[in-house]
Design an enzyme around this catalytic site. Structure first.
Site, PDB file in Angstrom:
ATOM      1  N   MET A 209      22.985 -23.488  -0.603  1.00  0.00           N
ATOM      2  CA  MET A 209      23.852 -22.488   0.016  1.00  0.00           C
ATOM      3  C   MET A 209      25.293 -22.928  -0.217  1.00  0.00           C
ATOM      4  O   MET A 209      26.016 -23.326   0.696  1.00  0.00           O
ATOM      5  CB  MET A 209      23.527 -22.361   1.505  1.00  0.00           C
ATOM      6  CG  MET A 209      22.215 -21.639   1.761  1.00  0.00           C
ATOM      7  SD  MET A 209      21.656 -21.740   3.477  1.00  0.00           S
ATOM      8  CE  MET A 209      20.684 -23.256   3.406  1.00  0.00           C
TER       9      MET A 209
ATOM     10  N   MET B 283      15.370 -14.515   2.665  1.00  0.00           N
ATOM     11  CA  MET B 283      15.964 -14.970   3.917  1.00  0.00           C
ATOM     12  C   MET B 283      15.674 -13.937   5.015  1.00  0.00           C
ATOM     13  O   MET B 283      16.045 -12.774   4.892  1.00  0.00           O
ATOM     14  CB  MET B 283      17.470 -15.153   3.756  1.00  0.00           C
ATOM     15  CG  MET B 283      17.885 -16.307   2.852  1.00  0.00           C
ATOM     16  SD  MET B 283      17.236 -17.915   3.375  1.00  0.00           S
ATOM     17  CE  MET B 283      18.000 -18.079   4.998  1.00  0.00           C
TER      18      MET B 283
ATOM     19  N   SER C 150      11.704 -27.492   7.200  1.00  0.00           N
ATOM     20  CA  SER C 150      13.129 -27.657   6.914  1.00  0.00           C
ATOM     21  C   SER C 150      13.652 -28.886   7.641  1.00  0.00           C
ATOM     22  O   SER C 150      13.674 -28.932   8.873  1.00  0.00           O
ATOM     23  CB  SER C 150      13.910 -26.422   7.357  1.00  0.00           C
ATOM     24  OG  SER C 150      15.289 -26.677   7.276  1.00  0.00           O
TER      25      SER C 150
ATOM     26  N   ASP D 248      12.153 -17.679   4.731  1.00  0.00           N
ATOM     27  CA  ASP D 248      12.895 -18.690   5.484  1.00  0.00           C
ATOM     28  C   ASP D 248      13.744 -18.008   6.554  1.00  0.00           C
ATOM     29  O   ASP D 248      14.556 -17.139   6.248  1.00  0.00           O
ATOM     30  CB  ASP D 248      13.803 -19.474   4.531  1.00  0.00           C
ATOM     31  CG  ASP D 248      14.582 -20.587   5.217  1.00  0.00           C
ATOM     32  OD1 ASP D 248      14.349 -20.831   6.412  1.00  0.00           O
ATOM     33  OD2 ASP D 248      15.418 -21.212   4.533  1.00  0.00           O
TER      34      ASP D 248
ATOM     35  N   HIS E 284      11.698 -28.916   2.688  1.00  0.00           N
ATOM     36  CA  HIS E 284      12.802 -27.999   2.400  1.00  0.00           C
ATOM     37  C   HIS E 284      14.122 -28.641   2.822  1.00  0.00           C
ATOM     38  O   HIS E 284      14.273 -29.055   3.972  1.00  0.00           O
ATOM     39  CB  HIS E 284      12.579 -26.693   3.163  1.00  0.00           C
ATOM     40  CG  HIS E 284      13.507 -25.588   2.788  1.00  0.00           C
ATOM     41  ND1 HIS E 284      13.320 -24.810   1.660  1.00  0.00           N
ATOM     42  CD2 HIS E 284      14.622 -25.114   3.397  1.00  0.00           C
ATOM     43  CE1 HIS E 284      14.280 -23.902   1.591  1.00  0.00           C
ATOM     44  NE2 HIS E 284      15.092 -24.074   2.630  1.00  0.00           N
TER      45      HIS E 284
ATOM     46  N   HIS F 142      17.476 -25.840  -1.278  1.00  0.00           N
ATOM     47  CA  HIS F 142      18.092 -24.517  -1.160  1.00  0.00           C
ATOM     48  C   HIS F 142      19.603 -24.695  -1.142  1.00  0.00           C
ATOM     49  O   HIS F 142      20.164 -25.179  -0.159  1.00  0.00           O
ATOM     50  CB  HIS F 142      17.580 -23.849   0.122  1.00  0.00           C
ATOM     51  CG  HIS F 142      18.219 -22.545   0.434  1.00  0.00           C
ATOM     52  ND1 HIS F 142      18.031 -21.905   1.644  1.00  0.00           N
ATOM     53  CD2 HIS F 142      19.044 -21.737  -0.281  1.00  0.00           C
ATOM     54  CE1 HIS F 142      18.706 -20.778   1.654  1.00  0.00           C
ATOM     55  NE2 HIS F 142      19.331 -20.654   0.509  1.00  0.00           N
TER      56      HIS F 142
ATOM     57  N   ASP G  23      18.026 -27.898   3.222  1.00  0.00           N
ATOM     58  CA  ASP G  23      19.061 -26.871   3.316  1.00  0.00           C
ATOM     59  C   ASP G  23      20.425 -27.497   3.039  1.00  0.00           C
ATOM     60  O   ASP G  23      20.910 -28.309   3.827  1.00  0.00           O
ATOM     61  CB  ASP G  23      19.064 -26.240   4.705  1.00  0.00           C
ATOM     62  CG  ASP G  23      17.887 -25.308   4.923  1.00  0.00           C
ATOM     63  OD1 ASP G  23      17.721 -24.376   4.114  1.00  0.00           O
ATOM     64  OD2 ASP G  23      17.126 -25.505   5.889  1.00  0.00           O
TER      65      ASP G  23
ATOM     66  N   MET H  33      24.254 -26.842   2.788  1.00  0.00           N
ATOM     67  CA  MET H  33      25.283 -25.885   3.199  1.00  0.00           C
ATOM     68  C   MET H  33      26.659 -26.512   3.011  1.00  0.00           C
ATOM     69  O   MET H  33      26.864 -27.674   3.359  1.00  0.00           O
ATOM     70  CB  MET H  33      25.088 -25.495   4.668  1.00  0.00           C
ATOM     71  CG  MET H  33      23.708 -24.953   4.984  1.00  0.00           C
ATOM     72  SD  MET H  33      23.560 -24.478   6.719  1.00  0.00           S
ATOM     73  CE  MET H  33      21.798 -24.113   6.823  1.00  0.00           C
TER      74      MET H  33
END
Length: 220
Positions: free
Chosen positions: A71, A140, A11, A178, A36, A69, A38, A40
């Site tokens: 979010m 998760m 990540s 994750d 990866h 990913h 992330d 957010m």
């Protein structure tokens, strides 16, 4: 029979944000399988990280599969933007939009692999009606929003439950975990049925000279 080594997906959230390009190249050289990302939004989860422009900037610097990913809520407005920015896999939360099936189909229409993300309190039942449209299921093992959290042990039962569903459906979807993943619990995740591990601190600790050993420890 021994389980195959999992895909290791560092990540970038745990990398040095002043040197993200260097960090992406370093984990590729060190033997990572995917990168990866992330994403957010400060709304769906209590943190704010990166947008499509960072993905686009990293894309020519790193040959790894870009595993994004989302979010974000709503997630739909970001699907096309990240697809255009170089994402290979796009994963979304069922809670982040009104029509999960439509969102997954849109990801695939754009030529990308589609994933669904299950938070610690999200039921695995949500998979039953979209399993044929999935290339990845992400479990998760922390509540999303921050790196460096401790692994929730109950996630192992959820991994087992999802593994059973995927096998029963004849699905080849990647089963990814994750949150709080490290060498000490990686084997338990794989034994439960995981085929890919997202790791932040466990990969990026110690600087670039340690990344290969850190990745090897997760695969062992």
């Amino acid at each position: 029979m021994a389980q195959p080594a999992p895909l290791i997906c560092p990540s970038i959230l745990a990398g040095d944000f002043a040197r993200l390009g260097d960090e992406a190249r370093a984990v590729e050289v060190a033997g990572a399988d995917w990168l990866h990302l992330d994403v957010m939004d400060g709304h769906f989860v209590p943190n704010l990280t990166i947008g499509p422009d960072i993905c686009r900037a990293l894309r020519p610097l790193c040959g790894l599969t870009f595993d994004v990913h989302l979010m974000c809520a709503p997630a739909d407005p970001w699907i096309e933007a990240f697809a255009e920015a170089g994402a290979d896999v796009l994963s979304i939360h069922p809670e982040a939009g009104p029509h999960l099936h439509r969102s997954l189909r849109r990801i695939r229409q754009l030529g990308k692999k589609a994933g669904v993300v299950l938070n610690p309190a999200t039921s695995v039942d949500v998979l039953d009606w979209v399993i044929e449209d999935l290339d990845l299921v992400l479990i998760m093992s922390v509540n999303p929003g921050f790196g460096g959290q401790g692994f929730i042990e109950g996630a192992l039962k959820k991994i087992e439950a999802v593994r059973a569903r995927l096998d029963a459906a004849g699905s080849s979807a990647v089963l990814q975990v994750d949150g709080g993943v490290k060498a000490e619990n990686a084997r338990a995740c794989v034994d439960a049925g995981a085929t890919a591990l997202v790791a932040g601190t466990a990969v990026f600790k110690g600087g670039a000279g340690a990344y290969a050993a850190n990745i090897a420890a997760l695969k062992a």
